[in-house]
Design a protein around this motif. Structure first.
Motif, PDB file in Angstrom:
ATOM      1  N   UNK A  23       0.859  -1.186   0.000  1.00  0.00           N
ATOM      2  CA  UNK A  23       0.000   0.000   0.000  1.00  0.00           C
ATOM      3  C   UNK A  23       0.894   1.234   0.000  1.00  0.00           C
ATOM      4  N   UNK A  24       0.376   2.388  -0.434  1.00  0.00           N
ATOM      5  CA  UNK A  24       1.153   3.621  -0.319  1.00  0.00           C
ATOM      6  C   UNK A  24       1.473   3.914   1.148  1.00  0.00           C
ATOM      7  N   UNK A  25       2.584   4.608   1.381  1.00  0.00           N
ATOM      8  CA  UNK A  25       2.937   4.930   2.758  1.00  0.00           C
ATOM      9  C   UNK A  25       1.813   5.703   3.447  1.00  0.00           C
ATOM     10  N   UNK A  26       1.102   6.554   2.712  1.00  0.00           N
ATOM     11  CA  UNK A  26       0.014   7.337   3.317  1.00  0.00           C
ATOM     12  C   UNK A  26      -1.048   6.429   3.919  1.00  0.00           C
ATOM     13  N   UNK A  27      -1.341   5.311   3.263  1.00  0.00           N
ATOM     14  CA  UNK A  27      -2.321   4.360   3.791  1.00  0.00           C
ATOM     15  C   UNK A  27      -1.786   3.687   5.045  1.00  0.00           C
ATOM     16  N   UNK A  28      -0.526   3.264   4.994  1.00  0.00           N
ATOM     17  CA  UNK A  28       0.102   2.670   6.176  1.00  0.00           C
ATOM     18  C   UNK A  28       0.049   3.643   7.353  1.00  0.00           C
ATOM     19  N   UNK A  29       0.391   4.912   7.118  1.00  0.00           N
ATOM     20  CA  UNK A  29       0.408   5.922   8.187  1.00  0.00           C
ATOM     21  C   UNK A  29      -0.982   6.103   8.778  1.00  0.00           C
ATOM     22  N   UNK A  30      -1.996   6.130   7.924  1.00  0.00           N
ATOM     23  CA  UNK A  30      -3.364   6.272   8.404  1.00  0.00           C
ATOM     24  C   UNK A  30      -3.762   5.092   9.277  1.00  0.00           C
ATOM     25  N   UNK A  31      -3.451   3.880   8.843  1.00  0.00           N
ATOM     26  CA  UNK A  31      -3.773   2.700   9.645  1.00  0.00           C
ATOM     27  C   UNK A  31      -3.016   2.728  10.978  1.00  0.00           C
ATOM     28  N   UNK A  32      -1.718   3.011  10.922  1.00  0.00           N
ATOM     29  CA  UNK A  32      -0.887   2.958  12.124  1.00  0.00           C
ATOM     30  C   UNK A  32      -1.320   3.979  13.169  1.00  0.00           C
ATOM     31  N   UNK A  33      -1.858   5.113  12.719  1.00  0.00           N
ATOM     32  CA  UNK A  33      -2.254   6.159  13.663  1.00  0.00           C
ATOM     33  C   UNK A  33      -3.727   6.072  14.050  1.00  0.00           C
ATOM     34  N   UNK A  34      -4.602   5.744  13.084  1.00  0.00           N
ATOM     35  CA  UNK A  34      -6.025   5.966  13.318  1.00  0.00           C
ATOM     36  C   UNK A  34      -6.899   4.712  13.307  1.00  0.00           C
ATOM     37  N   UNK A  35      -6.332   3.535  13.136  1.00  0.00           N
ATOM     38  CA  UNK A  35      -7.163   2.344  13.232  1.00  0.00           C
ATOM     39  C   UNK A  35      -7.825   2.324  14.614  1.00  0.00           C
ATOM     40  N   UNK A  36      -9.159   2.158  14.690  1.00  0.00           N
ATOM     41  CA  UNK A  36      -9.834   2.279  15.988  1.00  0.00           C
ATOM     42  C   UNK A  36      -9.474   1.201  17.002  1.00  0.00           C
ATOM     43  N   UNK A  37      -8.925   0.094  16.539  1.00  0.00           N
ATOM     44  CA  UNK A  37      -8.563  -0.991  17.457  1.00  0.00           C
ATOM     45  C   UNK A  37      -7.062  -1.044  17.702  1.00  0.00           C
ATOM     46  N   UNK A  38      -6.266  -0.790  16.659  1.00  0.00           N
ATOM     47  CA  UNK A  38      -4.817  -0.971  16.764  1.00  0.00           C
ATOM     48  C   UNK A  38      -4.015   0.315  16.599  1.00  0.00           C
ATOM     49  N   UNK A  39      -4.634   1.403  16.193  1.00  0.00           N
ATOM     50  CA  UNK A  39      -3.900   2.626  15.897  1.00  0.00           C
ATOM     51  C   UNK A  39      -3.393   3.342  17.137  1.00  0.00           C
ATOM     52  N   UNK A  40      -2.295   4.055  16.962  1.00  0.00           N
ATOM     53  CA  UNK A  40      -1.676   4.760  18.085  1.00  0.00           C
ATOM     54  C   UNK A  40      -2.635   5.772  18.707  1.00  0.00           C
ATOM     55  N   UNK A  41      -3.390   6.506  17.865  1.00  0.00           N
ATOM     56  CA  UNK A  41      -4.390   7.440  18.364  1.00  0.00           C
ATOM     57  C   UNK A  41      -5.771   6.803  18.405  1.00  0.00           C
ATOM     58  N   UNK A  42      -6.087   6.017  17.385  1.00  0.00           N
ATOM     59  CA  UNK A  42      -7.418   5.426  17.303  1.00  0.00           C
ATOM     60  C   UNK A  42      -7.771   4.607  18.528  1.00  0.00           C
ATOM     61  N   UNK A  43      -6.817   3.852  19.034  1.00  0.00           N
ATOM     62  CA  UNK A  43      -7.048   3.034  20.218  1.00  0.00           C
ATOM     63  C   UNK A  43      -6.600   3.731  21.504  1.00  0.00           C
ATOM     64  N   UNK A  44      -6.109   4.972  21.360  1.00  0.00           N
ATOM     65  CA  UNK A  44      -5.666   5.712  22.550  1.00  0.00           C
ATOM     66  C   UNK A  44      -4.412   5.145  23.173  1.00  0.00           C
ATOM     67  N   UNK A  45      -3.517   4.605  22.341  1.00  0.00           N
ATOM     68  CA  UNK A  45      -2.305   3.986  22.884  1.00  0.00           C
ATOM     69  C   UNK A  45      -1.262   5.016  23.294  1.00  0.00           C
ATOM     70  N   UNK A  46      -1.161   6.102  22.555  1.00  0.00           N
ATOM     71  CA  UNK A  46      -0.148   7.112  22.851  1.00  0.00           C
ATOM     72  C   UNK A  46      -0.590   8.005  23.993  1.00  0.00           C
ATOM     73  N   UNK A  47       0.392   8.506  24.744  1.00  0.00           N
ATOM     74  CA  UNK A  47       0.145   9.448  25.828  1.00  0.00           C
ATOM     75  C   UNK A  47       0.927  10.720  25.562  1.00  0.00           C
ATOM     76  N   UNK A  48       0.254  11.852  25.761  1.00  0.00           N
ATOM     77  CA  UNK A  48       0.883  13.148  25.556  1.00  0.00           C
ATOM     78  C   UNK A  48       1.225  13.735  26.920  1.00  0.00           C
ATOM     79  N   UNK A  49       2.480  14.167  27.091  1.00  0.00           N
ATOM     80  CA  UNK A  49       2.882  14.771  28.357  1.00  0.00           C
ATOM     81  C   UNK A  49       4.289  14.389  28.736  1.00  0.00           C
ATOM     82  N   UNK A  50       4.780  14.978  29.826  1.00  0.00           N
ATOM     83  CA  UNK A  50       6.164  14.742  30.249  1.00  0.00           C
ATOM     84  C   UNK A  50       6.424  13.277  30.576  1.00  0.00           C
TER      85      UNK A  50
END
Length: 401
Positions: A23-50
């Motif tokens: 797939x194009x990198x743009x598709x990979x990036x969208x999945x990696x960040x926004x997939x609702x089950x596995x994505x870094x943001x979609x699933x709330x895996x990442x934390x923002x802060x110190x």
């Protein structure tokens, strides 16, 4: 950019197999960040802060918001006069942990309660995992009207107010371009299977015609040279194809008001330069930056700087009227950073630890090696009529007194 040959998680392997193993990198990036089950943001895996994966200006404390509110109050005051019977909106697109909105509500309550009574706070969040955290963060702030919706929903009933895009646009999916055999190619992410093990590797495809046309038209419009003089095979960069639809949606969502974009950006002469052979793409996890953006998809943030000319061009085409831009250090000085630092020196001795913590946070906001390289861009939706002296620039664009 590292040459990656990294393990592919099962969920992504299944996704790639359904899409021809590449797939194009743009598709990979969208999945990696926004997939609702596995994505870094979609699933709330990442934390923002110190103590999280990376910091933003609001996550360092409320001093950033206490400076920003001066500018917001100016803009909202003008809109209140233009729309005396209208509810005004503060729209935060991509609100992260909800820190910025929470801090602004508290600050408005303390210093401009009359204005707060006319405000609603709209959080535009596409990721369900992050929305849960934002709702938890804003619990107890019942003095303010808050709602969650999409830009498309806002466009169906446009609002009057101020829209904030704080460290949002650098996380929009991007195309990756690479120079190969003297021609620009589209970088792909491919599934490679060997010995029963699946891994992710880079691959290349010819540019599809719509992307080729978009690059050609925009390069001519914004005077971009792609590839730049002196670029060798292997030179790679990012192309922000998502900017155009985002700017159009944002414009449709606001009937009257201002858009403030705060993000990392470079001029085209530095962005598309032969001396920048790997582009600006980076991954962040646990306060560490990495160029290996294919590793651990769904467990790390992925960002790419904006090109100043390209963003301004797409904003203008969408109907926005650019007002000006500057670095974060200049903006915060114009909004009273020096006075705020000086006030810390007046705190009593028993608050020394707090004064030192806040001083360090304020300095990080303007440190070029940290958050000081952020750029502030302001855009009018419907600029007011100019007086005989012309339009006065927004406070953050003025020279500090």
């Amino acid at each position: 950019m590292k040459a990656s040959d990294v393990p592919c998680p099962e969920w992504l392997q299944q996704r790639l197999e359904k899409n021809g193993n590449r797939v194009p990198f743009s598709t990979f990036m969208d999945w990696a960040l926004h997939d609702p089950v596995h994505g870094a943001y979609g699933a709330g895996q990442l934390r923002v802060g110190k103590d999280g994966d990376f910091v933003t200006s609001p996550s360092l404390g409320e001093d950033f918001s206490a400076l920003l509110i001066h500018q917001l109050s100016d803009w909202l005051g003008c809109l209140a006069a233009r729309h005396p019977d209208s509810l005004l909106s503060v729209v935060d697109v991509g609100p992260g942990e909800g820190d910025l909105i929470a801090q602004l509500i508290t600050l408005f309550q303390a210093s401009a309660s009359d204005l707060l009574s006319r405000l609603e706070f709209v959080l535009v969040e596409i990721n369900p995992g992050m929305q849960v955290r934002q709702r938890n963060r804003l619990q107890g702030l019942a003095t303010a009207q808050c709602r969650w919706c999409s830009l498309a929903e806002l466009a169906s009933e446009p609002v009057n107010g101020v829209m904030l895009a704080h460290e949002l646009l650098d996380a929009l999916p991007v195309e990756r371009l690479i120079l190969s055999n003297g021609a620009l190619q589209r970088q792909m992410v491919a599934l490679q299977t060997s010995g029963g093990l699946s891994s992710l590797v880079w691959a290349e495809d010819a540019l599809p015609e719509p992307l080729k046309v978009q690059i050609s038209v925009q390069a001519e419009r914004d005077d971009l040279q792609l590839p730049p003089d002196g670029a060798q095979d292997g030179w790679a960069t990012e192309w922000h194809h998502s900017l155009k639809p985002w700017m159009q949606q944002a414009h449709a969502a606001l009937a009257d008001g201002m858009l403030l974009v705060v993000d990392y950006a470079l001029e085209a002469s530095r962005y598309y330069s032969s001396r920048r052979p790997d582009g600006t793409l980076l991954a962040y996890r646990r306060q560490q930056a990495s160029s290996d953006v294919l590793r651990d998809p769904g467990d790390q943030d992925i960002t790419a700087h904006l090109c100043v000319e390209a963003m301004l061009g797409e904003a203008s085409v969408a109907g926005w009227i650019p007002e000006g831009h500057c670095r974060q250090g200049e903006a915060l000085l114009a909004l009273g950073l020096a006075e705020r630092l000086n006030a810390l020196q007046q705190l009593p001795g028993d608050q020394l630890a707090e004064a030192l913590r806040r001083r360090e946070a304020l300095l990080r906001l303007v440190d070029p090696s940290c958050l000081g390289e952020l750029r502030w861009f302001s855009f009018h939706r419907n600029p007011p009529e100019a007086s005989a002296e012309g339009l006065h620039p927004s406070r953050f664009l003025r020279e500090p007194s």
